[in-house]
Write a protein that holds these residues in place. Structure first.
Motif, PDB file in Angstrom:
ATOM      1  N   SER D  58      49.158  30.663  33.604  1.00  0.00           N
ATOM      2  CA  SER D  58      48.778  30.060  32.330  1.00  0.00           C
ATOM      3  C   SER D  58      49.929  30.124  31.339  1.00  0.00           C
ATOM      4  O   SER D  58      50.169  29.184  30.584  1.00  0.00           O
ATOM      5  CB  SER D  58      47.573  30.775  31.739  1.00  0.00           C
ATOM      6  OG  SER D  58      46.474  30.595  32.577  1.00  0.00           O
ATOM      7  N   ASP D 190      44.921  23.539  33.808  1.00  0.00           N
ATOM      8  CA  ASP D 190      44.857  24.980  34.074  1.00  0.00           C
ATOM      9  C   ASP D 190      43.460  25.336  34.556  1.00  0.00           C
ATOM     10  O   ASP D 190      42.531  25.471  33.784  1.00  0.00           O
ATOM     11  CB  ASP D 190      45.207  25.747  32.778  1.00  0.00           C
ATOM     12  CG  ASP D 190      45.367  27.237  33.027  1.00  0.00           C
ATOM     13  OD1 ASP D 190      45.092  27.675  34.166  1.00  0.00           O
ATOM     14  OD2 ASP D 190      45.757  27.960  32.102  1.00  0.00           O
ATOM     15  N   GLU D 191      43.328  25.486  35.843  1.00  0.00           N
ATOM     16  CA  GLU D 191      42.039  25.813  36.470  1.00  0.00           C
ATOM     17  C   GLU D 191      40.919  24.913  35.940  1.00  0.00           C
ATOM     18  O   GLU D 191      39.892  25.404  35.459  1.00  0.00           O
ATOM     19  CB  GLU D 191      41.693  27.274  36.213  1.00  0.00           C
ATOM     20  CG  GLU D 191      42.868  28.196  36.477  1.00  0.00           C
ATOM     21  CD  GLU D 191      42.434  29.549  36.996  1.00  0.00           C
ATOM     22  OE1 GLU D 191      41.278  29.665  37.408  1.00  0.00           O
ATOM     23  OE2 GLU D 191      43.257  30.463  37.025  1.00  0.00           O
TER      24      GLU D 191
HETATM   25 MG   LIG Z   1      45.212  31.674  33.520  1.00  0.00          MG
END
Ligand SMILES: [Mg+2]
Ligand SMILES: Nc1ncnc2c1ncn2[C@@H]1O[C@H](COP(=O)(O)OP(=O)(O)OP(=O)(O)O)[C@@H](O)[C@H]1O
Ligand SMILES: Nc1ncnc2c1ncn2[C@@H]1O[C@H](COP(=O)(O)OP(=O)(O)OP(=O)(O)O)[C@@H](O)[C@H]1O
Ligand SMILES: [Mg+2]
Ligand code: NI
Lengths: 295, 313, 504, 561
Positions: D58, D190-191
């Motif tokens: 991240s 991000d995810e």
């Molecule tokens: Mg993360």
């Protein structure tokens, strides 16, 4: 090798948590100065009888409203009493009121709040009563209570405490209600812990940190409310000097003898400032959300 | 929504009832004799007793309570023991000044405190933040009457910008009202500003850490839009709450400011009535202020849904 | 409307009770003088003078005939008649202690025609004119008969008088504001005004009374010209006004006030005369007055229980009070009395500015003399309730409190409630004192001023010995006005006739 | 399994990161969070960033957006080049210009990433208002158009909806519309699908691929789910402790991982092939559930109508030593069943028999002695231990409640620590001094300390990294072996279910739609819903731990895609 960890230990942990900073958190110089000021004021007040030059109650009709001089460090009041001696001794009572009000309201509020958070049945009744207490303006309630009991130290503390209690109760109750939902509490239920045990061992410690913060605010506002009660003629009797009644007595002399308000006011404000600042710092440090962001 | 409001209004009934019982008991247990103030210093005990009898003060407590509740149910607030005038009329005369000053205070406080809190949160841990927080802590630390005296000294006596004291209704000209109301409002606002600014800051700090703020920034939105459009509305609920509960503080402050600035409002009326044990007036006043407090907080609760669409009733 | 003149006056207290007969509160009496008129009134020489009526006294001193002067009118336009006067006097007679004495000897009070009132007594009552002319505490104000018929224990609800000002009910806010308007149909007497007597010539259109809970605010408002008149100024605050040429500070009421301490004669230790004397010896007028007032120009060490500047005033036997504290003597007296250390419950009000200091000073002095003092603070309302309690201390009783009187209220043995010695019927403190009652009866019966003065001296000496109450001295309260306010007549009652207001 | 295999060497480079170093603000000597990251992404490429939790994925993406948390993290070296523009030295206003136009981002939690108080349409519109001079009507038209493109139904209505009125998948579509409306060159995700259930995840992944196709966007895709990686990646970078340890095209990485760390990561990924069934047990069932019903709400006077029927007529039983898995999408009622059995909530109807006792209707007090037969392990390892209690105290709580002496409980606790493979001296420590996996072990030890007959594990491994997850699953297996405890294992991850369960129960909207032996349910599902679930599992044909395709790939027929 291992001793059994007692409950005392975890409370201690919370307290030290107050002073040991979470990683990444920075405490500015402010709180340090605040703590120093507070310690000085508290010490100076507590030890006042040892060093003040005059009996704070000794009147002298011939020395009324004297300006500051070597004889009377901060001058005298309308009774010819030494302002310096009075202000320094007055701190003892004001601080006592602050601390007393904080302790009483936090203790009582904690108890009621736990009961309300725990016993669903009691909850609605207790909260209605608390709502009612909150709805009555604190000052008016305090005046009435003081009128009821006479303006003794105890009744002033009670008068300040009663309106604060509902706030503490609400705080404790909300902490208890939200902590109830924590999985570790559910785990404790699954482990067969009894409800009182869960309440005291799992839930109560959660309330400690917010209560410490709340306590500082109550302490600060109690000192202020005492001053306002004195202003309205419902404060502690003049035989017991407090910052509040010194200011209230001196208020008509605001323009000709500002010292009568200024000095107790200065100490009072510094004191409250310091307590509030420490309270804020404690809150910043104890607030788990703040911790998360910083750590 | 309507059902919710109805439920909330119904829920205030037990609260007000408890207030009523509590106030009644508190007052009747308090020493003091309205007959004595009515008759003056030279009255003899026998004269006092005759007056007490006539005022119904010798009746059993329960009888007095039910008489009062009966009157209340009929919408009758009773008659002042001292001035023999209707309490409703007195309240009507005195409510205006207090409400107007309180409204002005709220306007001033919100207009100043919210931006202060927002900026403090935005510039968390900088000197701006420090300044705002210092002010708001200071606002809590000085007794209201001292603030009042200082403002009078500066603006009314030294600078002569505004009158020292008094009150004029807005209907007598806004200028006349404003010049007299501004100092008391500022005095009251100090503590209110402190409270709101502090809460705004805390609430904003929390919101500014939220994911959607990051999203807004990721969209390239300007900082002031981020603060006021995205963050402030989300921070609004606790701010509104504190405005509502802080109202109690305002009422306490009113009692003092009305004395210092000589405003014929309900704060003074109540304190005078308490000191004179004018029971019907005190009872009505405390019920009224409690009612206002409950009403304001009801408004606040209902207004949550304006700011947060997730809150539905 | 433009050049209407209004006087805004800050009075010492808020007007809440509008019935000047039911209460002895000064502010209500002052209100009475605004809207009502009186039959006869006292002038600056304490002499009764005709106001609404002239009088004639019969040979046997038993019949007083009052003749109303021309042009008297109530504010509702109705003429003032003898019937109104009779009804008003009767109601007053039920409330006022002096009035009660007269009615005790009244054979009849009648109005044979609209202009005449005849008052017939069963025996002569020499001070009758003095009593009905008194300006304090309850003067017999003349109201319309329908109002005066109200029970004496109930407050009136209609405020119509025949005085020089009209009460504006519309703008009345209890405890805050009262507005009076000039009564255009009022016919003043021709004599110059002197105290309550003489011509009440009104030169302004409106008078507004307000109260200011905060003394400093009032001073500042006067300096800034927001108000015209301040009835009472705290002496310590005078320096703020002194430098302001637009404000004049003066003493209007030269008689002033007395402050007194009252022991409870029912309870130990003050049921013991020696211990009362010890307390009196321990107290010192000078230091108490100095603490209260500060500036010696505004207080007067005075041991006369009827006031130093009054006709009956004398200081016989008062050196113990005026000559400074005599702690030695106090200790000796306590020794002699065998004082056992029973604490003195001294009630101290916290919310009445003019009464805060006395208990504090007294407590210190009494302790010095060896008294145990239990000073209990309370608000004035708690005090007035508690002082009516005859119970022992443990059950809510008390031993001592302080209060203030205007000098005219204590200036003779009929008016001064503290020399009443009739036990339970006496004023709070309840002395049973047959000797003083004897002297009072003799006072009523006395024929001339000389013998009255003689009896007053005896009462004075007796009270000093028996310590019915403790006279703590006289003090004056200055007033302040805008310099533009002129022609105020000196008087114990702040009256608003004769006053002019120049444009500033 | 088909991997992507396009060659991007000729495509223009969109993002170039060199020697990027990110550290804690004001503490240059502390260990850096990112230490010399190099990364290239070309137009049209999907670059996946994988690695354990906390490895810096991240932070890398935030650095590229210029959104590192102020006052906490700062770039301490290296450069980030976005099509020739140097980001590390850009001014805030320059950065604002870049965002949304050239580089856009989608975050993991669609609920928290959208502003809850602003209508979703306006949130998209805001991008246009900020970065273009379109007239209001044009902007709105464009917005609605974009919403159509991300396959949102009934766009006019959704335009003026608030986030909480939309489903997770719809919210994530809004995020995508917002990110792509200005046609950026680089999309960072991000995810984006971690919080969604598998079926929705599949739709979102397809959507991103479709948009990428249409606009030629480069995508930096962050995930820890190897299945997703196998499905969508062109290139993969593996991160560990702030460094990139391996970078390779997808096929190469999955078939021939070079680094030990990559191997470890892949080995830990469970297969979708069910474990071999264990032999039948003759003993009586530990727990029997019959006709369990649970409806939430309905307590109040006014709200009879909004009762949520979270579980309806659930029946099953578990013999000792066996594991029953409950699978199903989010909200299907899995936790509800678990909490009813634990009697943390009171079921509306039905019977629950545990160790021979019917407990569904027992009062609190009556229930107390039976508590020790049932224990539970929760999902969130951070909140399931009292943060103020030492591990020892937590471990002793249960036994002491049932009469064990303190000393005895302490001795037992020490043994348990060994059992869950933690050092003995850890007993004196507090939960925050442990990692998530370790905490979960403690929670398991606490449950096991009661010697329960039934262990309920509600998503007990879902919050953990794959490698840690594998260890915890092993531990549970061991414990079951040792104590013969019956286990109710709740998960939404079919791979995990396949690895640990003997029987599987599939729930949908409170109903049990399929119930049978794991092998049967996962390889020959009978119900459409089960089939969909299995089909939606990304990378289901790949055997990650053995770097090859699965032999008996579960290939349910008749599935919709
Ligand atoms: Mg993360
Ligand atoms: N605001 C911050 N302040 C200090 N350190 C941080 C901050 N944010 C992240 N870190 C640290 O940076 C490191 C990398 O975090 P990052 O969030 O990039 O991990 P991740 O690979 O995305 O993990 P996950 O898979 O859990 O999302 C962690 O060690 C974390 O502790
Ligand atoms: N305390 C509650 N009050 C009201 N409704 C609830 C409550 N808890 C759960 N629900 C509802 O019951 C249904 C089933 O929830 P449950 O938590 O059992 O789902 P789940 O299968 O465990 O989902 P997840 O995979 O997200 O954990 C959901 O629709 C949920 O909204
Ligand atoms: Mg669940
Ligand atoms: Ni140890």
């Amino acid at each position: 090798m291992t001793e059994f960890p007692h409950a005392r230990r975890s409370a201690f942990q919370v307290l030290t948590g107050l002073f040991s900073l979470p990683p990444g958190a920075r405490v500015g110089i402010g709180p340090v100065i605040a703590a120093a000021i507070l310690v000085i004021i508290v010490l100076a007040s507590v030890m006042a009888p040892l060093y003040v030059p005059y009996d704070p109650l000794a009147m002298n009709a011939m020395a009324r409203l004297k300006p500051p001089s070597e004889e009377f460090l901060l001058g005298t009041d309308p009774y010819g009493r030494d302002t310096f001696s009075r202000v320094m001794t007055g701190g003892r009572v004001s601080l006592l009121i602050g601390v007393g009000a904080a302790l009483v309201s936090v203790t009582v509020g904690l108890f009621i709040g736990l009961v309300a958070g725990f016993f669903r049945a009691a909850d609605s009744v207790i909260m209605r009563i608390m709502d009612s207490l909150m709805a009555i303006p604190a000052i008016l309630l305090a005046i009435a209570l003081v009128a009821l009991n006479g303006p003794s130290l105890g009744s002033v503390i009670i008068a300040i405490t009663v309106p604060e209690i509902p706030r503490v109760v609400r705080l404790v109750r909300s902490v208890v209600l939200s902590a109830r939902e924590e999985p570790y509490v559910e785990a404790a239920i699954a482990l067969g812990s009894s409800m009182p045990k869960i309440l005291i061992q799992h839930l109560m410690p959660n309330t400690l940190a917010p209560l410490i913060v709340q306590g500082t605010y109550i302490c600060a506002s109690a000192i202020l409310i005492e001053a306002i009660l004195s202003f309205l003629g419902a404060g502690v009797s003049t035989e017991i000097p407090t910052w509040g009644n010194i200011m209230a007595e001196g208020r008509t002399y605001f323009q000709i003898k500002p010292g009568l308000i200024f000095w107790p006011g200065l100490l009072l404000s510094l004191c409250i400032l310091a307590i509030n600042l420490l309270g804020d710092t404690a809150r910043d440090l104890l607030d788990p959300r703040m911790k998360k962001r910083e750590g | 929504m309507f059902v919710y409001i109805l439920k909330r209004v119904l829920a205030t009934i037990p609260v007000m009832l408890i207030v009523a019982i509590f106030v009644f008991l508190l007052l009747r247990l308090t020493p003091g004799d309205p007959a004595a103030i009515l008759a003056g210093d030279a009255a003899t005990p026998a004269q006092l007793d005759r007056i007490r009898e006539r005022l119904g003060l010798n009746d059993p407590l329960l009888t007095q309570f039910f008489t009062w509740m009966g009157q209340l149910a009929r919408g009758d607030l009773g008659v002042s023991l001292l001035s023999n005038t209707s309490v409703a009329g007195m309240v009507a005369d005195r409510l205006g000044p207090t409400i107007n000053i309180a409204l002005m205070t709220i306007v001033i406080s919100v207009a100043l405190a919210v931006p202060m809190g927002v900026i403090a949160a935005w510039r968390h841990r900088t000197w701006v933040d420090f300044l705002v927080m210092s002010f708001s802590v200071l606002g809590f630390s000085v007794p209201v009457f001292v603030i009042g005296y200082i403002l009078i000294q500066i603006f009314a006596i030294e600078l002569r910008w505004v009158p020292v004291q008094g009150y004029k209704d807005p209907s007598e000209g806004f200028g006349a009202f404003f010049s007299r109301a501004i100092l008391p409002s500022l005095t009251l606002a100090t503590i209110y500003i402190a409270l709101i600014a502090r809460m705004t800051r805390a609430s904003m700090l929390e919101v500014l850490g939220e994911d959607y703020i990051r999203t807004a920034r990721a969209k390239g939105v300007r900082e002031n839009v981020v603060l006021f459009r995205h963050a402030l509305r989300n921070a609004a609920v606790p701010i509104l709450t504190i405005i509502g509960t802080g109202f109690a503080l305002l009422i306490s402050g009113v009692v003092v400011t009305e004395s210092v600035f000589n405003i014929p409002g309900i704060g003074r009326l109540t304190v005078d009535a308490i000191l004179a044990r004018d029971y019907p007036v005190i009872q009505a006043m405390i019920l009224l202020t409690a009612g206002i407090y409950v009403f304001v907080n009801l408004l606040v609760d209902v207004s949550y849904s304006l700011f947060d669409p997730r809150i539905r009733y | 409307q433009e050049d209407e003149t209004t006087i805004t006056a800050v009075m010492h207290s808020g007007l809440r009770v509008l019935d000047p007969v039911i209460t002895t509160a000064h502010i209500t009496r002052n209100h009475g003088y605004m809207i009502y008129d009186v039959l006869t009134a006292v002038d600056a020489d304490f002499k009764p003078q005709p106001q609404m009526a002239d009088w004639e006294i019969s040979e046997d001193n038993r019949t007083y005939t009052f003749t109303l002067r021309e042009g008297l009118k109530f504010h509702d336009g109705a003429p003032v008649t003898g019937a109104d006067v009779v009804a008003s006097l009767k109601r007053w007679g039920k409330r006022d202690s002096g009035g009660q004495l007269i009615f005790d000897v009244t054979a009849s009070l009648q109005s044979p025609d609209d202009k005449t009132v005849v008052w017939t007594l069963t025996e002569p009552f020499a001070p009758l004119l003095d009593v009905i002319s008194k300006q304090s505490a309850v003067p017999p104000f003349i109201m319309p008969a329908r109002v005066a018929e109200t029970s004496a224990d109930e407050t009136i609800t209609e405020y119509v008088g025949s005085g020089p000002f009209v009460f504006n009910e519309e703008e009345y806010e209890p405890g805050v504001n009262v507005t009076y308007e000039k009564f255009d149909d009022y016919v003043p007497r021709d004599e110059p005004a002197s105290w309550m007597a003489g011509g009440k010539v009104v030169n302004v259109d409106r008078v507004v009374w307000t109260t200011m809970p905060d003394a400093l605010t009032a001073i500042n408002a006067l300096s800034a010209g927001e108000i015209d008149y301040l009835e009472q100024v705290q002496i310590d605050l005078l320096p703020i006004l002194e430098s302001n040429p637009d404000v004049t500070v003066e003493t209007r009421d030269e008689l002033g006030y007395v402050t007194i301490g009252r022991p409870n004669h029912l309870l130990p230790p003050f049921d013991n005369k020696l211990i009362r004397q010890a307390a009196m010896a321990a107290l010192d007028q000078e230091s108490m007055l100095a603490t209260m007032q500060g500036d010696p120009a505004y207080y007067n060490v005075c041991g006369a229980i009827f006031g130093c500047a009054t006709p009956l005033g004398n200081e016989a036997g008062s050196e113990i009070l005026t000559g400074g504290a005599n702690i030695e003597k106090a200790k000796a007296l306590l020794e002699e009395a065998g004082y056992d250390g029973t604490p003195i419950v001294l009630m101290a009000p916290t919310d009445v500015t003019s009464l805060i200091n006395q208990p504090v000073v007294a407590a210190q002095a009494l302790r010095e003399a060896g008294f145990e003092v239990d000073m209990q603070s309370m608000d004035w309302q708690s005090l007035v309730q508690r002082r009516a309690q005859q119970n022992p201390v443990a059950e809510g009783g008390w031993n001592m409190f302080f209060t203030n009187w205007m000098v005219p209220e204590i200036s003779d043995p009929l008016i001064n409630v503290m020399v009443n010695g009739r036990g339970d019927d006496a004023w709070f403190g309840w002395p049973t004192d047959p000797r003083v009652e004897e002297l009072r009866a003799a006072f009523v019966a006395a024929k001339d001023d000389a013998s009255r003065n003689e009896i007053a001296v005896q009462i004075q000496e007796h009270v000093m010995d028996n310590v019915n109450y403790i006279m703590m001295g006289e003090y004056l309260i200055p007033q302040a006005r805008r310099t533009a306010i002129r022609n105020m007549i000196p008087s114990p009652v702040p009256v608003f006739w004769n006053i002019t207001k120049a444009a500033e | 399994m088909e991997f992507k295999s396009k060659d991007f060497s000729n495509a223009p480079r969109v993002l170039k990161i060199r020697k990027l170093k990110v550290g804690l603000t004001g503490r240059p000597n502390a260990a850096p969070v990112l230490d010399g990251i190099d990364l290239d992404i070309r137009a049209g490429e999907t670059h996946c960033l994988v690695g354990e939790s906390g490895s810096g994925k991240s932070v890398t993406s935030l650095a590229a957006m210029g959104l590192l948390p102020k006052g906490a993290l700062e770039v301490q070296g290296g450069l980030i080049d976005l099509e020739g523009f140097e980001i590390t030295s850009a001014s805030p206003s320059q950065m604002r210009e870049l965002r949304a136009r050239r580089i856009a981002m989608i975050f993991q939690e669609p609920m928290t990433a959208l502003n809850p108080v602003i209508r979703v349409g306006e949130q998209i519109l805001e991008v246009l208002n900020t970065h273009s001079d379109l007239s209001p009507s044009e902007a709105k038209k464009l917005t609605l158009d974009m919403m159509e493109q991300v396959h949102l139904p009934d766009v006019e209505r959704i335009y003026s909806a608030f986030p909480h009125q939309l489903s997770g998948g719809q919210r994530q579509r809004i995020m995508i519309a917002m990110a792509l409306i200005l046609d950026p060159d680089l999309l960072i995700a991000d995810e984006p699908t971690t919080a969604l259930d598998v079926t929705t995840q599949l739709q979102i992944l397809k959507l991103i691929a479709e948009m990428q196709e249409r606009h030629g966007t480069a995508v930096l895709f962050i995930t820890h789910d190897m299945g997703v990686v196998a499905e969508i990646a062109d290139t993969v970078s593996v991160m560990q402790k702030g460094r990139i340890v391996e970078r390779a095209p997808i096929r190469e990485l999955l078939t021939d991982p070079k680094e030990a760390y990559t191997r470890k990561l892949l080995t830990a990924v469970p297969n979708l092939a069910p474990r071999p069934a264990r032999g039948d047990v003759a003993e009586k069932d530990v727990v029997t559930v019959q006709g369990l019903d649970m409806a939430y709400g309905g307590g109040g006077f006014f709200r009879k109508s909004d009762r949520v029927k979270a579980a309806r007529d659930v029946n099953f039983s578990i013999p000792p030593g066996r594991t029953l898995g409950i699978v199903g999408e989010s909200g299907s009622g899995k936790s509800t069943v678990a909490r009813c059995i634990m009697r943390l909530i009171d079921p509306t109807a039905g019977k629950i028999t545990v160790a021979g006792t019917e407990i569904a209707r027992l009062s609190r007090r009556q229930l107390q002695p039976h508590r020790k037969h049932l224990q539970i392990v929760f999902q969130d390892p951070y909140r399931s231990l009292n943060p103020r209690w030492t591990v020892a105290r937590s471990l002793c709580e249960g036994p002491i409640n049932f009469g064990t002496s303190r000393d005895e409980a302490m001795t037992k606790a020490a043994e348990l620590m060994e059992l869950v493979d933690l050092p003995r001296d850890a007993l004196d420590r507090y939960p925050h001094q442990f990692s998530g996996g370790q905490r979960q072990r403690i929670a398991i030890a606490r449950a096991v300390a009661m010697k329960p007959d039934l262990l309920v594990a509600d998503e007990a491994v879902s919050a953990l990294d794959v490698s840690v997850q594998a260890q915890v699953l092993d531990l549970l297996d061991d414990i079951q072996e040792k104590f013969g405890v019956a286990m109710l294992f709740i998960t939404h991850d079919l791979r995990v279910a396949a690895q640990i369960c003997d029987d599987v129960l599939v729930m949908q909207k409170g109903f049990v739609v399929e119930h049978g032996p794991a092998g049967q349910v996962l390889s020959t599902p009978r119900h459409d819903y089960t089939r969909n679930l299995i089909n939606a599992a990304p990378g289901r044909n790949w055997d990650f731990s053995n770097y090859r395709a699965l032999d008996h790939a579960p290939a349910p027929k008749g599935a919709i895609a």
